[in-house]
Scaffold this active site. Structure first.
Site, PDB file in Angstrom:
ATOM      1  N   SER A 118     -31.867   1.043  -4.630  1.00  0.00           N
ATOM      2  CA  SER A 118     -31.165   1.848  -3.639  1.00  0.00           C
ATOM      3  C   SER A 118     -31.981   2.050  -2.374  1.00  0.00           C
ATOM      4  O   SER A 118     -31.511   2.669  -1.425  1.00  0.00           O
ATOM      5  CB  SER A 118     -30.808   3.214  -4.241  1.00  0.00           C
ATOM      6  OG  SER A 118     -31.951   3.835  -4.784  1.00  0.00           O
ATOM      7  N   GLU A 151     -23.129  -2.305  -1.853  1.00  0.00           N
ATOM      8  CA  GLU A 151     -23.920  -2.734  -0.693  1.00  0.00           C
ATOM      9  C   GLU A 151     -24.588  -4.061  -1.036  1.00  0.00           C
ATOM     10  O   GLU A 151     -25.330  -4.146  -2.019  1.00  0.00           O
ATOM     11  CB  GLU A 151     -25.013  -1.709  -0.372  1.00  0.00           C
ATOM     12  CG  GLU A 151     -24.605  -0.615   0.562  1.00  0.00           C
ATOM     13  CD  GLU A 151     -25.796   0.225   1.002  1.00  0.00           C
ATOM     14  OE1 GLU A 151     -25.959   0.419   2.212  1.00  0.00           O
ATOM     15  OE2 GLU A 151     -26.562   0.695   0.133  1.00  0.00           O
TER      16      GLU A 151
END
Length: 296
Positions: A118, A151
């Site tokens: 992340s 993402e």
């Protein structure tokens, strides 16, 4: 692109394995901890049961999903036939570098290596491999089977072919992939984590209490979950780790973690996973505010 290896059977790993398996992929779920593997499989089964109860899938689809998942405690064996590896281990740079060095030797030359990180640099991860053009980021959102966003993070050397393959693959999972470039925090956490940190700072400074801060953001900003509750859900240790990566990457004081967050993590108050964070998640006191012992 049929055989998918997922490294890590924790919250993100089992969610990623669940999602691929439910969409017909053959999944090898890998974790050195056999108890974690068993717990991960149980979590997947429980989540599938919920989907059956809500009539989102059939009992046959549940069984097919579980049938698509095999477990391995030996990483080399688990990835030997993988077309794609998705690493979902703890957000720790040294651990991820060690894993990718091993993957570089153990995986087929044609395999794509992805990290669910992340915040950690995909370029830095790719640099320890002999094929950095085949390394990419796939940052799924939690809970993975429900959240649509992925993402897709390009490292400095990630090839356009690999990016297109992973973008297309994400769509087959029913996800919405968004292509971003490799800077600390990418997009999601570069925007989210400073907001969470500022919410913690607001509590730390005595501006308002836990429930009051969360209520303002839910009712005033139409957020489905207040920022302090969300931080608990993500894991306060994960929030701290991401903020440290961003602070070290940008050298900007606006990303410096709030002292309250640091103290709570040091005390083991990590949120939902530990049973207590800004709220108390114990059976007797679920969703109650945590005590003020960490506030000055």
């Amino acid at each position: 692109m049929k055989n998918i290896a997922v490294i890590g059977a924790g919250t993100m790993g089992n969610g990623i394995a669940h999602t691929f398996a439910q969409n017909g992929f053959i999944v090898q779920l890998i974790d050195v901890n056999k108890d974690a593997l068993n717990k991960g499989l149980q979590t997947i089964a429980t989540n599938l049961d919920r989907m059956v109860a809500k009539e989102k899938i059939t009992s046959e689809e549940k069984q097919s999903t579980l049938h698509n998942i095999s477990t391995f405690s030996n990483l080399n064996k688990g990835v030997e036939n993988a077309n794609l590896v998705v690493e979902a281990a703890t957000e720790n740079l040294d651990l991820k570098l060690k894993i990718f060095k091993t993957l570089d030797e153990a995986c087929p030359d044609t395999a794509i290596l992805a990290s669910n990180t992340s915040s950690i640099s995909i370029t830095q991860i790719a640099a320890v491999t002999s094929k950095p053009e085949r390394v990419i980021g796939m940052h799924f959102m939690n809970p993975v089977p429900i959240m649509q966003l992925v993402e897709i993070i390009n490292g400095y050397n990630t090839s356009k072919e690999v990016t297109k393959t992973i973008m297309d693959l994400s769509k087959t999972l029913g996800k919405v992939p968004v292509e971003v470039n490799d800077y600390p925090g990418f997009v999601a956490n570069r925007i989210l984590m400073p907001m969470l940190n500022e919410s913690i700072e607001t509590l730390y400074n005595g501006v308002a209490g836990v429930e009051e801060i969360d209520t303002v953001m839910k009712l005033g900003m139409a957020h489905p979950m207040g920022p302090l509750q969300l931080a608990d859900f993500i894991g306060l240790d994960v929030c701290l780790s991401i903020l440290n990566v961003m602070y070290n990457g940008f050298k900007n004081p606006k990303y410096a973690p709030c002292p309250l967050l640091v103290n709570m993590v040091n005390a083991g108050k990590l949120g939902v996973k530990s049973g207590e964070g800004f709220y108390d998640y114990s059976e007797s006191k679920k969703a109650e505010k945590v005590s003020k012992q960490f506030l000055r």
